[in-house]
Design a protein around this motif. Sequence first.
Motif, PDB file in Angstrom:
ATOM      1  N   GLU A 138       0.846  -1.206   0.000  1.00 52.44           N
ATOM      2  CA  GLU A 138       0.000   0.000   0.000  1.00 52.44           C
ATOM      3  C   GLU A 138       0.872   1.242   0.000  1.00 52.44           C
ATOM      4  O   GLU A 138       1.881   1.321   0.717  1.00 52.44           O
ATOM      5  N   ILE A 139       0.492   2.234  -0.824  1.00 53.60           N
ATOM      6  CA  ILE A 139       1.267   3.470  -0.923  1.00 53.60           C
ATOM      7  C   ILE A 139       1.008   4.341   0.301  1.00 53.60           C
ATOM      8  O   ILE A 139      -0.114   4.511   0.745  1.00 53.60           O
ATOM      9  N   SER A 140       2.093   4.915   0.834  1.00 50.27           N
ATOM     10  CA  SER A 140       1.997   5.848   1.948  1.00 50.27           C
ATOM     11  C   SER A 140       3.077   6.907   1.776  1.00 50.27           C
ATOM     12  O   SER A 140       4.081   6.680   1.097  1.00 50.27           O
ATOM     13  N   ASN A 141       2.873   8.084   2.370  1.00 50.02           N
ATOM     14  CA  ASN A 141       3.850   9.182   2.285  1.00 50.02           C
ATOM     15  C   ASN A 141       4.172   9.540   0.832  1.00 50.02           C
ATOM     16  O   ASN A 141       5.329   9.818   0.486  1.00 50.02           O
ATOM     17  N   PHE A 142       3.168   9.503  -0.030  1.00 51.30           N
ATOM     18  CA  PHE A 142       3.396   9.748  -1.455  1.00 51.30           C
ATOM     19  C   PHE A 142       3.774  11.207  -1.713  1.00 51.30           C
ATOM     20  O   PHE A 142       3.196  12.125  -1.135  1.00 51.30           O
ATOM     21  N   LYS A 143       4.744  11.416  -2.608  1.00 50.19           N
ATOM     22  CA  LYS A 143       5.174  12.767  -2.983  1.00 50.19           C
ATOM     23  C   LYS A 143       5.542  12.776  -4.461  1.00 50.19           C
ATOM     24  O   LYS A 143       6.366  11.988  -4.913  1.00 50.19           O
ATOM     25  N   HIS A 144       4.889  13.676  -5.193  1.00 53.47           N
ATOM     26  CA  HIS A 144       5.206  13.857  -6.612  1.00 53.47           C
ATOM     27  C   HIS A 144       6.141  15.055  -6.714  1.00 53.47           C
ATOM     28  O   HIS A 144       5.726  16.202  -6.631  1.00 53.47           O
ATOM     29  N   HIS A 145       7.421  14.788  -6.907  1.00 51.69           N
ATOM     30  CA  HIS A 145       8.427  15.851  -6.901  1.00 51.69           C
ATOM     31  C   HIS A 145       8.322  16.693  -8.170  1.00 51.69           C
ATOM     32  O   HIS A 145       7.842  16.237  -9.215  1.00 51.69           O
ATOM     33  N   MET A 146       8.750  17.963  -8.058  1.00 49.78           N
ATOM     34  CA  MET A 146       8.685  18.856  -9.214  1.00 49.78           C
ATOM     35  C   MET A 146       9.528  18.344 -10.383  1.00 49.78           C
ATOM     36  O   MET A 146       9.306  18.710 -11.541  1.00 49.78           O
ATOM     37  N   SER A 147      10.491  17.481 -10.088  1.00 54.61           N
ATOM     38  CA  SER A 147      11.310  16.896 -11.146  1.00 54.61           C
ATOM     39  C   SER A 147      10.522  15.866 -11.969  1.00 54.61           C
ATOM     40  O   SER A 147      10.954  15.457 -13.040  1.00 54.61           O
ATOM     41  N   GLY A 148       9.379  15.441 -11.426  1.00 51.69           N
ATOM     42  CA  GLY A 148       8.588  14.417 -12.091  1.00 51.69           C
ATOM     43  C   GLY A 148       8.777  13.043 -11.483  1.00 51.69           C
ATOM     44  O   GLY A 148       8.035  12.108 -11.818  1.00 51.69           O
ATOM     45  N   HIS A 149       9.753  12.895 -10.600  1.00 54.52           N
ATOM     46  CA  HIS A 149       9.989  11.611  -9.940  1.00 54.52           C
ATOM     47  C   HIS A 149       8.932  11.394  -8.846  1.00 54.52           C
ATOM     48  O   HIS A 149       8.450  12.353  -8.232  1.00 54.52           O
ATOM     49  N   LEU A 150       8.627  10.116  -8.578  1.00 56.72           N
ATOM     50  CA  LEU A 150       7.661   9.768  -7.546  1.00 56.72           C
ATOM     51  C   LEU A 150       8.388   9.153  -6.358  1.00 56.72           C
ATOM     52  O   LEU A 150       9.136   8.183  -6.517  1.00 56.72           O
ATOM     53  N   TYR A 151       8.175   9.699  -5.166  1.00 58.01           N
ATOM     54  CA  TYR A 151       8.748   9.161  -3.944  1.00 58.01           C
ATOM     55  C   TYR A 151       7.597   8.683  -3.060  1.00 58.01           C
ATOM     56  O   TYR A 151       6.621   9.391  -2.837  1.00 58.01           O
ATOM     57  N   PHE A 152       7.720   7.468  -2.522  1.00 62.39           N
ATOM     58  CA  PHE A 152       6.660   6.952  -1.662  1.00 62.39           C
ATOM     59  C   PHE A 152       7.186   5.791  -0.831  1.00 62.39           C
ATOM     60  O   PHE A 152       8.337   5.347  -0.997  1.00 62.39           O
TER      61      PHE A 152
END
Length: 442
Positions: free
Chosen positions: A33-47
């Motif tokens: 399950e995805i948690s702490n999702f962040k769509h960075h301005m660079s376009g990369h996805l951190y989660f």
Amino acid sequence: MEKNYMKVSALNNYIKLIIDDNSFLHKVYIKGEISNFKHHMSGHLYFTLKDEESRINAIMFRNKTIDLKFTPEDGKKVLVSGRVSCYPAQGTYQVYVDQMEEDGLGNLYLKYEELKGKLEREGLFDAKHKKPIPKYPITIGIVTASTGAAIKDILSTIKRRYPICKTILFPALVQGENAAADIVKQIKKAEEFDLDTLIVGRGGGSIEDLWAFNEEIVAKAIYECRIPIISAVGHDIDYTISDFVADLRAPTPTGAAEMAVPTTIEVNDKILSLTEQLNHILKRKLDYHEQKLESLKKAYILKNPSMFYEIKLQKLDHDTEQLEQWIKNYLEKKKQRFKEISSTYILKNPLTVYQNVEERIKHYQRDCINQINQIIKNKNQELYLKINTVKLINPLNILEKGYSLVTKEEKVIKNSKDLTKNDIISIKMKEGSIIASVKEVK
């Protein structure tokens, strides 16, 4: 033996080589399950990928996100494939995701959407229920944790922007099993104070960390609170049920403080603006009254005050003459009316009224006698008709023709079969009657 000390970066790079050399980690398939999702301005996805017992950091570079067929967000369950490696700068291992597809929504997200829909249908989000936030508050209440960045940011922002405003902290648990009940308790306690605004919130975190603000009891407490509430939960991208129910939603705790109070510059500008408006209004009123005073000073009547009394005296004479003429006319009309009444035929011949009345009474008497006689005549005719009718249907009339009426025990005998030998019968004739005994029946 000489000790060889290595740098942290050297150790992390060495661990990275070991992980990268493991063929099992070159291609892994993970569900979570995805948690702490962040769509960075660079376009990369951190989660973070998590299950009931553990979690692991993940990254998906922009060039890998092209084939995504859904929008990743907290609470969504996903199936990912990629490789595991170490990030030397932080000494952490993570999943480098190559592909990701949706595997349904997480339990918390489903619960969130279910409650959101329920409360929306009940009208808790309607704009018509939103209370306005006072622009110049005297006292602000804050429901949040007594320690942490949120309370520090709120207090420092209020003190910097609007130092004359008082603040009261209602410390509450903002995370964990008992957090929701404690938040409700502190909101109700805040209603006992004379507050202009109430800020309810906490700093950022995962969906689990913020979950207390997604509980129905907290939403109902915010909705029922008489004090205008600003919701300040998490960061700008975080939305909780409390945000939809509150009178105003702030992106962050600092943002809530900024929305709750003006700046000293804004207050000073407002004071200056009101002062200028007041001065302008006062100047206009003074100018108006000065002009009016000058006009009065130049008035001819003030230069010749005796004329004022002369005009009044003249008007008094005019009004007196009018009053005298009105009284004269009124008396003249009354005299004329008296003459008209005095000359009427009735006053000259008062017996005429009596004679007319007497004549009408006699007329009514004759009319009543005629009507009574007519009624008596009609009733006599009706009586005569009824007597004749009775005579026609009277069975005794047949005796006039020589017939007799035979009865037994006052019962008319119509058939000889109704008699037996030795019966006593009565024979009624036109004149007189006979009592007889039956000797024989045929």
